[in-house]
Design a protein around this motif. Structure first.
Motif, PDB file in Angstrom:
ATOM      1  N   ILE A 199      -2.544  -4.461   4.659  1.00 48.22           N
ATOM      2  CA  ILE A 199      -2.647  -3.015   4.475  1.00 48.22           C
ATOM      3  C   ILE A 199      -2.816  -2.697   2.991  1.00 48.22           C
ATOM      4  CG2 ILE A 199      -1.422  -0.810   4.737  1.00 48.22           C
ATOM      5  CD1 ILE A 199      -0.046  -2.015   7.180  1.00 48.22           C
ATOM      6  N   CYS A 200      -3.706  -1.762   2.681  1.00 49.13           N
ATOM      7  CA  CYS A 200      -3.969  -1.333   1.305  1.00 49.13           C
ATOM      8  C   CYS A 200      -2.700  -0.724   0.701  1.00 49.13           C
ATOM      9  CB  CYS A 200      -5.104  -0.308   1.309  1.00 49.13           C
ATOM     10  SG  CYS A 200      -5.448   0.424  -0.302  1.00 49.13           S
ATOM     11  N   ASP A 201      -2.388  -1.087  -0.546  1.00 52.17           N
ATOM     12  CA  ASP A 201      -1.214  -0.552  -1.233  1.00 52.17           C
ATOM     13  C   ASP A 201      -1.395   0.913  -1.622  1.00 52.17           C
ATOM     14  OD1 ASP A 201       0.117  -2.953  -1.036  1.00 52.17           O
ATOM     15  OD2 ASP A 201      -0.373  -3.605  -3.070  1.00 52.17           O
ATOM     16  N   LEU A 202      -2.637   1.342  -1.840  1.00 55.14           N
ATOM     17  CA  LEU A 202      -2.895   2.704  -2.273  1.00 55.14           C
ATOM     18  C   LEU A 202      -3.129   3.665  -1.110  1.00 55.14           C
ATOM     19  CD1 LEU A 202      -5.261   1.925  -5.270  1.00 55.14           C
ATOM     20  CD2 LEU A 202      -2.803   2.348  -5.316  1.00 55.14           C
ATOM     21  N   ASP A 203      -3.643   3.171   0.010  1.00 51.10           N
ATOM     22  CA  ASP A 203      -3.928   3.993   1.187  1.00 51.10           C
ATOM     23  C   ASP A 203      -3.431   3.248   2.427  1.00 51.10           C
ATOM     24  OD1 ASP A 203      -4.876   5.572   3.221  1.00 51.10           O
ATOM     25  OD2 ASP A 203      -6.990   5.408   2.673  1.00 51.10           O
ATOM     26  N   PRO A 204      -2.240   3.582   2.907  1.00 53.26           N
ATOM     27  CA  PRO A 204      -1.650   2.850   4.032  1.00 53.26           C
ATOM     28  C   PRO A 204      -2.427   2.968   5.340  1.00 53.26           C
ATOM     29  CG  PRO A 204      -0.228   4.671   3.354  1.00 53.26           C
ATOM     30  CD  PRO A 204      -1.365   4.626   2.394  1.00 53.26           C
TER      31      PRO A 204
END
Length: 58
Positions: A23-28
């Motif tokens: 999962i992206c750290d900036l956009d969950p």
């Protein structure tokens, strides 16, 4: 044939294939696409030079 177990990269446990590490750290809501925006990498580097020592024989 021995099956190797993977270690979880986020928690101190064996990998359970939960997918949380993808999962992206900036956009969950987004899967990581390795864009690097979360790493804050700069495109250039700066080096401060204190002094230049010249070899007298040259």
């Amino acid at each position: 044939m021995k099956i190797e177990k993977k270690e979880c990269v986020l928690y101190d446990r064996e990998c359970i294939d939960c997918g949380e590490c993808d999962i992206c750290d900036l956009d969950p809501l987004k899967m990581c696409d390795n864009c690097g925006k979360c790493l804050e990498i700069k495109d250039d580097a700066v080096i401060k030079i204190d002094k230049i020592i010249m070899n007298e024989k040259e």
